[in-house]
Write a protein that holds these residues in place. Structure first.
Motif, short mmCIF file in Angstrom:
data_model
loop_
_atom_site.label_atom_id
_atom_site.label_comp_id
_atom_site.label_asym_id
_atom_site.label_seq_id
_atom_site.Cartn_x
_atom_site.Cartn_y
_atom_site.Cartn_z
N MET A 1 -6.65 -5.75 -8.84
CA MET A 1 -6.59 -5.66 -7.38
C MET A 1 -5.28 -6.27 -6.89
O MET A 1 -4.94 -7.39 -7.27
CB MET A 1 -7.78 -6.39 -6.74
N LEU A 2 -4.54 -5.53 -6.07
CA LEU A 2 -3.28 -6.00 -5.51
C LEU A 2 -3.53 -6.49 -4.09
O LEU A 2 -3.96 -5.73 -3.24
CB LEU A 2 -2.26 -4.86 -5.52
N GLU A 3 -3.27 -7.77 -3.84
CA GLU A 3 -3.51 -8.34 -2.52
C GLU A 3 -2.23 -8.27 -1.70
O GLU A 3 -1.16 -8.71 -2.15
CB GLU A 3 -3.96 -9.80 -2.64
N LEU A 4 -2.33 -7.70 -0.49
CA LEU A 4 -1.16 -7.44 0.33
C LEU A 4 -1.25 -8.20 1.65
O LEU A 4 -2.28 -8.16 2.33
CB LEU A 4 -1.03 -5.93 0.60
N ASP A 5 -0.17 -8.86 2.01
CA ASP A 5 -0.13 -9.65 3.23
C ASP A 5 0.17 -8.77 4.44
O ASP A 5 0.71 -7.66 4.30
CB ASP A 5 0.97 -10.72 3.13
N ARG A 54 -9.29 2.76 -4.61
CA ARG A 54 -10.23 1.78 -4.06
C ARG A 54 -9.44 0.74 -3.27
O ARG A 54 -8.40 0.26 -3.73
CB ARG A 54 -11.01 1.11 -5.20
N ALA A 55 -9.92 0.39 -2.10
CA ALA A 55 -9.22 -0.60 -1.28
C ALA A 55 -10.20 -1.39 -0.44
O ALA A 55 -11.22 -0.86 0.02
CB ALA A 55 -8.21 0.09 -0.38
N LYS A 56 -9.89 -2.66 -0.23
CA LYS A 56 -10.63 -3.49 0.71
C LYS A 56 -9.80 -3.57 1.98
O LYS A 56 -8.65 -4.02 1.96
CB LYS A 56 -10.88 -4.89 0.15
N VAL A 57 -10.39 -3.14 3.08
CA VAL A 57 -9.66 -3.01 4.33
C VAL A 57 -10.18 -4.04 5.33
O VAL A 57 -11.39 -4.15 5.55
CB VAL A 57 -9.85 -1.58 4.92
N ARG A 58 -9.27 -4.81 5.93
CA ARG A 58 -9.66 -5.77 6.95
C ARG A 58 -9.68 -5.07 8.31
O ARG A 58 -8.66 -4.56 8.76
CB ARG A 58 -8.68 -6.94 6.97
N THR A 64 -14.06 -4.08 4.74
CA THR A 64 -14.78 -2.89 4.33
C THR A 64 -14.18 -2.39 3.03
O THR A 64 -12.96 -2.19 2.94
CB THR A 64 -14.67 -1.77 5.39
N MET A 65 -15.01 -2.19 2.02
CA MET A 65 -14.55 -1.65 0.74
C MET A 65 -14.72 -0.13 0.76
O MET A 65 -15.82 0.37 1.01
CB MET A 65 -15.36 -2.22 -0.42
N VAL A 66 -13.63 0.59 0.56
CA VAL A 66 -13.69 2.05 0.53
C VAL A 66 -13.20 2.54 -0.82
O VAL A 66 -12.34 1.93 -1.46
CB VAL A 66 -12.83 2.68 1.67
N GLU A 67 -13.78 3.65 -1.28
CA GLU A 67 -13.43 4.19 -2.59
C GLU A 67 -13.56 5.71 -2.59
O GLU A 67 -14.53 6.25 -2.06
CB GLU A 67 -14.35 3.60 -3.66
N ASN A 81 -18.47 0.19 0.85
CA ASN A 81 -19.15 -1.06 0.49
C ASN A 81 -20.12 -0.84 -0.67
O ASN A 81 -21.28 -1.27 -0.64
CB ASN A 81 -19.87 -1.65 1.70
N ARG A 82 -19.63 -0.11 -1.66
CA ARG A 82 -20.36 0.17 -2.93
C ARG A 82 -21.49 1.18 -2.78
O ARG A 82 -22.11 1.56 -3.78
CB ARG A 82 -20.93 -1.14 -3.54
#
Length: 396
Positions: A1-5, A54-58, A64-67, A81-82
């Motif tokens: 997972m790549l965390e982006l600021d 797959r990405a976790k979106v703020r 929200t986890m989308v895939e 969200n799975r």
């Protein structure tokens, strides 16, 4: 997972190392299309049967986890969200505008490229219209097949029932009117932003204008005024007429009725040719610079400025629009894929100033020296591995 600021995030690496794959994946979650290739199969690694984004979106205070699972030769699968979801349910969770070297085609290519631009923006503008567009395309294919059958029967002197087109007319008008109305709304809202950004990035060299040349209008005998009329002595009168007509097109019920009547009038010609001649699949987004059409007359630099204005205008429209389809505080992502190297020094500096307004920007570049001074986070990309520049972080 790549965390982006938040802010500007830059990916630097030689060509073929995977920079574009990263931003392409983000853009795909917004529209289910790639800015590089037309078919999803090209997005799956050679030899593999599927690819996953797959990405976790703020969003506000929540994540929200989308895939999306892209399957070769099959319908894509999606999760939120799975939990299993329809791919269309993901639309609107991620909103993004991508500017890439391929965007020169928006000015230079055929109308289908500009229709695709409008429709990708439409889907983010009104996510429910993705299903409408899909239904329109299905009806278009079925009605086209019927027209070809009728054409063959007419040529042989055989029997065919023209009234059998009526049911397809009704469906084509129903879905087509919604697409026309949405496109007209988008162009009306987008126009001032395109003019603003073109003036900004070009240094005030000319006035850029966009207009909707609806195929329905052409079939009914209403012709869009040309650039000379829009910018000539009576330009204000022509522009007022165009604005009023765009507002009329945004009335779905009125446009649906007009399309239904026009389809019936054109039955004979459509049967003769065996093709669908009326509808938004034949529309055009007209681009003009002053009194001349941009296509065929714009210089290389002017074409770059116009393409950039279209993308920045789209970003501005999405972040300013209030429709109830998303939270008013949500910001679209701005993606600049390998474009700074294509711009001259003045346009680079101006673009760098503009993107400071954005909450989230992703920039890619093959050579770091091509970039102006961009604040934010920088990553190095090599052979598919991503390493953070500023803290010696591990590979991602």
């Amino acid at each position: 997972m790549l965390e982006l600021d938040p802010g500007v995030v830059t990916f630097v690496g030689e060509n073929g190392q995977g920079k574009t794959n990263l931003v392409e994946a983000i853009g795909y979650l917004a529209t289910f299309t790639s800015h590089r290739v037309a078919a999803d199969t090209a997005l799956v690694r050679q030899g593999a049967s599927a690819g996953v984004v797959r990405a976790k979106v703020r969003r506000g205070e929540s994540d929200t986890m989308v895939e999306v699972e892209i399957l070769t030769g099959k319908a894509n699968r999606a999760r939120i969200n799975r939990g299993n979801a329809r791919p269309v349910d993901l639309l609107g969770i991620v909103r993004a505008v991508v500017f890439a070297p391929e965007d020169l085609e928006l000015v230079r290519d055929d109308p289908s490229t500009r229709r695709r631009f409008l429709d990708n923006l439409m889907i983010q503008f009104r996510p429910r219209l993705a299903a409408v567009k899909s239904e329109y395309e299905k009806v278009l294919r079925q009605r086209g097949a019927l027209l070809k059958t009728m054409q063959k029967a007419r040529r042989r002197g055989g029997f065919y029932d023209e009234a059998s087109l009526d049911i397809w007319d009704a469906q084509l008008a129903r879905y087509g009117a919604q697409i026309i109305a949405a496109r007209a709304e988008i162009i009306s809202g987008l126009r001032p932003f395109v003019e603003e950004y073109y003036t900004d990035v070009s240094g005030g060299r000319g006035i850029a204008r966009i207009d909707y040349a609806a195929n329905l209008d052409e079939r009914r005998g209403w012709i869009l005024p040309g650039p000379e009329e829009l910018h000539g002595d009576d330009g204000e009168t022509s522009r007022t007429a165009v604005d009023a007509h765009e507002t009329e097109l945004q009335d779905v019920a009125t446009t649906e009725q007009a399309m239904l009547e026009t389809l019936r009038e054109w039955h004979g010609e459509e049967i003769d040719r065996g093709v669908n001649l009326v509808g938004p699949h034949r529309d055009e987004l007209e681009l003009s610079l002053g009194t001349l059409p941009a296509k065929g007359f714009a210089s290389h630099g002017e074409s770059w400025s116009f393409a950039l204005a279209l993308r920045l205008g789209s970003w501005k429209l999405l972040r300013s629009h209030v429709s109830g389809d998303w939270d008013e505080h949500e910001e679209p992502i701005l993606i600049l894929d390998d474009v700074f190297a294509e711009l001259d020094s003045r346009r680079r500096l101006r673009l760098a100033e503009i993107i400071k307004e954005a909450e989230q920007v992703f920039v890619t570049a093959a050579v770091g020296d091509d970039l102006p001074d961009l604040e934010g986070t920088r990553f190095r990309v090599h052979d598919g591995l991503v390493t953070r520049d500023d803290d010696g972080g591990g590979e991602q």
